[in-house]
Each structure stands twice: as structure tokens, then as C-alpha cells.
Design an enzyme around this catalytic site. Structure first.
Site, PDB file in Angstrom:
ATOM      1  N   GLY A  76       5.258  14.796  -4.045  1.00  0.00           N
ATOM      2  CA  GLY A  76       4.792  14.353  -3.151  1.00  0.00           C
ATOM      3  C   GLY A  76       5.755  13.930  -2.480  1.00  0.00           C
ATOM      4  O   GLY A  76       5.751  12.776  -2.437  1.00  0.00           O
ATOM      5  N   GLN A 109       6.998   8.879   5.163  1.00  0.00           N
ATOM      6  CA  GLN A 109       8.094   8.731   4.290  1.00  0.00           C
ATOM      7  C   GLN A 109       8.798   8.707   4.841  1.00  0.00           C
ATOM      8  O   GLN A 109      10.500   7.662   4.612  1.00  0.00           O
ATOM      9  CB  GLN A 109       7.609   8.501   3.029  1.00  0.00           C
ATOM     10  CG  GLN A 109       6.485   7.979   2.298  1.00  0.00           C
ATOM     11  CD  GLN A 109       6.304   8.758   0.986  1.00  0.00           C
ATOM     12  OE1 GLN A 109       5.635   9.549   1.349  1.00  0.00           O
ATOM     13  NE2 GLN A 109       6.429   7.987   0.089  1.00  0.00           N
ATOM     14  N   CYS A 147       4.930   5.907  -5.461  1.00  0.00           N
ATOM     15  CA  CYS A 147       5.338   6.236  -4.924  1.00  0.00           C
ATOM     16  C   CYS A 147       6.597   6.245  -4.850  1.00  0.00           C
ATOM     17  O   CYS A 147       7.457   5.176  -5.280  1.00  0.00           O
ATOM     18  CB  CYS A 147       4.357   4.998  -3.800  1.00  0.00           C
ATOM     19  SG  CYS A 147       4.749   5.401  -1.945  1.00  0.00           S
ATOM     20  N   LEU A 148       6.914   7.047  -3.739  1.00  0.00           N
ATOM     21  CA  LEU A 148       8.638   7.181  -4.197  1.00  0.00           C
ATOM     22  C   LEU A 148       8.495   6.156  -2.688  1.00  0.00           C
ATOM     23  O   LEU A 148      10.367   5.598  -3.133  1.00  0.00           O
ATOM     24  CB  LEU A 148       9.056   8.008  -3.532  1.00  0.00           C
ATOM     25  CG  LEU A 148       9.469   9.643  -3.817  1.00  0.00           C
ATOM     26  CD1 LEU A 148       9.138  10.702  -3.265  1.00  0.00           C
ATOM     27  CD2 LEU A 148       9.039   9.395  -5.540  1.00  0.00           C
ATOM     28  N   HIS A 177      -3.338  10.494  -1.994  1.00  0.00           N
ATOM     29  CA  HIS A 177      -2.067   9.529  -1.476  1.00  0.00           C
ATOM     30  C   HIS A 177      -1.205   9.275  -0.022  1.00  0.00           C
ATOM     31  O   HIS A 177      -0.870   8.825  -0.093  1.00  0.00           O
ATOM     32  CB  HIS A 177      -1.804   9.839  -2.838  1.00  0.00           C
ATOM     33  CG  HIS A 177       0.054   8.929  -3.083  1.00  0.00           C
ATOM     34  ND1 HIS A 177       0.186   7.337  -3.956  1.00  0.00           N
ATOM     35  CD2 HIS A 177       0.969   8.863  -2.179  1.00  0.00           C
ATOM     36  CE1 HIS A 177       1.650   6.930  -3.342  1.00  0.00           C
ATOM     37  NE2 HIS A 177       1.943   7.801  -2.396  1.00  0.00           N
ATOM     38  N   GLU A 178      -0.769  10.693  -0.379  1.00  0.00           N
ATOM     39  CA  GLU A 178      -0.152  11.478   0.618  1.00  0.00           C
ATOM     40  C   GLU A 178      -0.759  11.097   2.474  1.00  0.00           C
ATOM     41  O   GLU A 178      -0.286  11.136   3.004  1.00  0.00           O
ATOM     42  CB  GLU A 178       0.477  12.532   1.194  1.00  0.00           C
ATOM     43  CG  GLU A 178       1.224  13.041  -0.468  1.00  0.00           C
ATOM     44  CD  GLU A 178       2.496  12.365  -0.949  1.00  0.00           C
ATOM     45  OE1 GLU A 178       3.205  11.523   0.100  1.00  0.00           O
ATOM     46  OE2 GLU A 178       2.725  11.645  -2.219  1.00  0.00           O
ATOM     47  N   HIS A 231      -0.727   8.107   3.930  1.00  0.00           N
ATOM     48  CA  HIS A 231       0.829   7.905   4.238  1.00  0.00           C
ATOM     49  C   HIS A 231       0.824   7.301   5.714  1.00  0.00           C
ATOM     50  O   HIS A 231       0.785   7.247   6.974  1.00  0.00           O
ATOM     51  CB  HIS A 231       1.296   8.592   3.341  1.00  0.00           C
ATOM     52  CG  HIS A 231       2.566   7.893   2.201  1.00  0.00           C
ATOM     53  ND1 HIS A 231       2.794   6.244   2.643  1.00  0.00           N
ATOM     54  CD2 HIS A 231       2.643   8.221   1.090  1.00  0.00           C
ATOM     55  CE1 HIS A 231       3.339   6.420   0.985  1.00  0.00           C
ATOM     56  NE2 HIS A 231       3.128   7.645   0.741  1.00  0.00           N
TER      57      HIS A 231
HETATM   58 NI    NI Z   1       3.753   7.724  -1.406  1.00  0.00          NI
END
Ligand code: NI
Length: 178
Positions: free
Chosen positions: A46, A51, A91-92, A133-134, A137
Site C-alpha cells: 500500500g 508518502q 510502513c515504507l 494505515h494509508e 498517512h
Molecule cells: Ni505507511
């Protein structure tokens, strides 16, 4: 398609609250394609526009085994949450860390698709967690915010150290300007 740079914690730009998408047009679809390319390359399941430093309410996901079921949610809203329980997530933007958080395991989401049409979808398990989660963000929130101050500070210090090291390595290997 272009691979975009993913911001990493504690970059303050990750704290920006994204604005609603006003027009679903060719430029937005190009951004969606670039975000998918970036997510697959990472690799991740995702990615929120926040991000990649685009502060519009948009996220992409793909939780399929074959990585051939890209999903796009524009201006997503969760209209129902059920079955809260623990699930591990990473998380990236916080590379290398995984923690168990309480998340709804079933969510009903309403969003626009890549043609600007409204749809509703019931997401379960991993996809439900990815969407929550997204969407965090998009509100400038990160999964580390749910952890204790001690744990969050430890992660922050380690990532800042890694980032400083990367900058130093880059400056060592750079060819001198002539
Ligand atoms: Ni993330």
C-alpha cells in the site's frame, strides 16, 4: 512510468494533512500509475500520496499474491468498522520496523475510482489494515504514533542515524566537480 521518492520518518512532510481530490483527470491517473510503480518496486502492499509528497487524498494498494490486482481509492471514507484485533504492520516510510496494532479487520470503504466514479467495497484482513494505515498517512499520522514514546524515540533515532549515514556515503562516492 516514474518511480517516486518515498519520504521517510521523521520527515516533517509526512505530517501534512492531505486535501480532498477535486478532479479525477489524466494528471491524477498518471500520479496513480507512478504511485503503483513505486509501491510495487519498494516492494509494498500500500502507498498513500502523502508518502510521495503529494498532499491529496489518494491511496493505492495491492494485497494479491501475484501483484496483479491494483486498487485505487480516491477521497476514501470508512463508513463501517468491525472486528477490532491485533495485526502486525510495517510502513515504507519507517523501513525495517513491524509492530502489532489494534485495527478493524473488516471495513466498508466509500471512495472514487480512477474514473471518478463512487464505489463502496468491503475490505477484510490485510486489505482492511492497509486501508486504515494509508488513510492515517492522509491525516499526517504514522503507525509509530500508536507506540509508546520510548519505542517511537528509539525508532526515530535509529532511522535518523541511517539517513545521516546514507548522506555521508553519497558524499564520499560523488565524483569531484571539475
Ligand atoms: Ni505507511
Amino acid at each position: 512510468m516514474t518511480r517516486l521518492t518515498i519520504l521517510e520518518y521523521p520527515d516533517p512532510r509526512l505530517r501534512t494533512r492531505a486535501a480532498p481530490v477535486e478532479r479525477v483527470d489524466a494528471a491524477l491517473r498518471k500520479l496513480i500509475d507512478n504511485m503503483l510503480e513505486t509501491m510495487y518496486a519498494a516492494p509494498g502492499v500500500g502507498l498513500a500520496a502523502t508518502q510521495v509528497n503529494v498532499h491529496q487524498r489518494l491511496l493505492v494498494a495491492d494485497v494479491s499474491e501475484q501483484k496483479n490486482q491494483p486498487l485505487v481509492f480516491i477521497n476514501p471514507e470508512i463508513i463501517k468498522r468491525e472486528a477490532v484485533g491485533k495485526m502486525q504492520e510495517g510502513c515504507l516510510s519507517v523501513p525495517g520496523y513491524f509492530e502489532e496494532l489494534d485495527r478493524a479487520h473488516v471495513v466498508r470503504v466509500r471512495a472514487l475510482d480512477r474514473d471518478g466514479k463512487t464505489f463502496e467495497q468491503v475490505a477484510t484482513d490485510l486489505l482492511a489494515v492497509v486501508i486504515q494505515h494509508e488513510m492515517d498517512h492522509l491525516d499526517g499520522k504514522l503507525f509509530v504514533d500508536y507506540l509508546s514514546d520510548l519505542k517511537r524515540t528509539r525508532i526515530r533515532n535509529k532511522l535518523e542515524k541511517d539517513q545521516r549515514q546514507r548522506v555521508q556515503e553519497r558524499s564520499r562516492t560523488r565524483t569531484p566537480a571539475l
